[in-house]
Scaffold this active site. Structure first.
Site, PDB file in Angstrom:
ATOM      1  N   ASN A   3      -2.984   7.320  42.884  1.00 21.72           N
ATOM      2  CA  ASN A   3      -1.892   8.013  42.143  1.00 21.72           C
ATOM      3  C   ASN A   3      -0.597   7.836  42.777  1.00 21.72           C
ATOM      4  O   ASN A   3       0.347   8.764  42.924  1.00 21.72           O
ATOM      5  CB  ASN A   3      -2.363   9.395  41.881  1.00 21.72           C
ATOM      6  N   ARG A  42       5.872   2.715  47.150  1.00 27.62           N
ATOM      7  CA  ARG A  42       5.807   4.032  48.245  1.00 27.62           C
ATOM      8  C   ARG A  42       4.517   3.782  49.146  1.00 27.62           C
ATOM      9  O   ARG A  42       4.319   4.396  49.952  1.00 27.62           O
ATOM     10  CB  ARG A  42       5.692   5.335  47.379  1.00 27.62           C
ATOM     11  N   ARG A  69      -3.042  13.092  50.287  1.00 30.96           N
ATOM     12  CA  ARG A  69      -4.020  12.299  50.697  1.00 30.96           C
ATOM     13  C   ARG A  69      -4.612  12.598  52.180  1.00 30.96           C
ATOM     14  O   ARG A  69      -5.288  11.869  52.832  1.00 30.96           O
ATOM     15  CB  ARG A  69      -3.563  10.924  50.553  1.00 30.96           C
ATOM     16  N   LYS A 102     -12.839   3.376  42.224  1.00 34.65           N
ATOM     17  CA  LYS A 102     -11.921   2.275  42.285  1.00 34.65           C
ATOM     18  C   LYS A 102     -11.313   2.067  43.875  1.00 34.65           C
ATOM     19  O   LYS A 102     -11.271   0.824  44.058  1.00 34.65           O
ATOM     20  CB  LYS A 102     -10.783   3.040  41.558  1.00 34.65           C
ATOM     21  N   PRO A 150     -12.126  -3.858  40.514  1.00 35.12           N
ATOM     22  CA  PRO A 150     -11.707  -2.552  40.470  1.00 35.12           C
ATOM     23  C   PRO A 150     -10.941  -2.269  39.224  1.00 35.12           C
ATOM     24  O   PRO A 150     -10.146  -2.928  38.777  1.00 35.12           O
ATOM     25  CB  PRO A 150     -10.499  -2.572  41.623  1.00 35.12           C
ATOM     26  N   ASP A 176      -8.201   0.300  37.532  1.00 37.27           N
ATOM     27  CA  ASP A 176      -7.147   1.206  37.654  1.00 37.27           C
ATOM     28  C   ASP A 176      -6.482   1.421  36.196  1.00 37.27           C
ATOM     29  O   ASP A 176      -6.839   0.924  35.213  1.00 37.27           O
ATOM     30  CB  ASP A 176      -6.076   0.755  38.700  1.00 37.27           C
TER      31      ASP A 176
END
Length: 282
Positions: free
Chosen positions: A137, A142, A179, A222, A239, A241
């Site tokens: 997310n 970033r 996280r 993922k 993966p 996403d």
DNA sequence: TTCCAGGCGTATC
DNA sequence: GATACGCATGGA
């Protein structure tokens, strides 16, 4: 599948030249979202670090590149494998196309044309695990920023011991957000052996490997796929996403038989991911 | 201001 | 098993 064309390596003063490497594209390889610690410099080099070693990559032609600050011994011991230079990507591309359903083949051909030159880097498992926990997310700029901040903890990629020492609160202060507790849990389970990289590397059962990684809080389908693909070179990983969901909806009628690609699934996924992001202007 | 980003845990049915 | 929602942060 190994490459039928052999690369040639020439040692110069302070750098190596690798020739006969096609297809190899440094820009695509470092810009396809698999590695987050390489950056394009003003002189056109991609500079970064892997396995605790600094390296600079300068593409000199479509078929050659230089590795700056690397000896021939380093190259054969580490970087040759890191850049996956002994795999035949031309043959892999043909396999991917052949295994794509007729109605989607046109799209896949375009994705392959767009992404050819990407190499599936064989990255450090721990760094890959941390990187893709951070990725959830989140957006790529970033992700890079947070990883850079983490690296400032010990002037290198932080070990599991370091993350434990910093603690959940410390990780939270480093702007990792929700996280933080996931990173801490990853470090704890790697240190305890509950998640064992040697075991995963040696295991040929994909779902077993994924299940072991998914014991970590914050690691789901993922993230485990990204870690297995980019950190363990389990190339059957695919993966999915938010971008890949769009791709599957748009070009594959909402359904894609990933198993048909076998060991080429991961590369096919990278081509589609890179292609869609390229079309959307990054 | 609201939406989104290489998702996942949790609650609920 | 599917679906809804919250989650830290920062850029658009």
């Amino acid at each position: 599948m190994t490459a039928h064309h052999k690369i040639t390596v020439t040692e110069h003063d302070g750098y190596l030249t690798i020739e006969n490497c096609e297809p190899f594209d440094a820009a695509k390889t470092f810009d396809c979202g698999q590695a987050f610690r390489f950056a394009l410099q003003a002189d056109g080099c991609f500079t970064g670090e892997a396995f605790g070693r600094a390296i600079s990559v300068r593409q000199s032609s479509p078929d050659s590149f230089d590795l700056i600050g690397v000896t021939a011994d380093d190259f054969h011991a580490l970087w040759r494998r890191y850049f996956d230079l002994d795999t035949d990507y031309t043959a892999a591309n043909a396999e991917i196309l052949a295994r794509t359903p007729e109605k989607s083949r046109e799209t896949m051909a375009r994705a392959i044309a767009c992404g050819t030159g990407i190499r599936l880097l064989r990255q450090d498992p721990w760094e890959t695990l941390v990187s893709f926990i951070v990725s959830q997310n989140n957006n790529i700029p970033r992700i890079r920023k947070i990883l850079q901040t983490l690296c400032e903890l010990e002037n290198a990629f932080p070990s599991p011991e370091t993350l434990i020492r910093v603690g959940v609160d410390g990780l939270y202060d480093l702007k990792t957000g929700f996280r933080a507790k996931y990173l801490y849990d990853a470090a704890a389970k790697v240190l305890s052996g509950e998640v064992n990289f040697e075991r995963i590397a040696a295991c040929s059962d994909y779902s077993e490997c994924a299940g072991e990684l998914e014991r970590i809080k914050g690691v789901g389908r993922k993230v485990s796929a990204c870690v297995l693909l980019f950190g363990f070179h389990k190339t059957e990983a695919f993966p999915v996403d938010v971008w890949m969901k769009k791709v599957i909806d748009r070009y594959f009628g909402g359904e894609l038989d990933v198993n048909a690609y076998g060991e080429y699934a991961g590369l096919a996924q990278q081509y589609l991911f890179y292609y869609e992001r390229w079309k959307m202007g990054r």
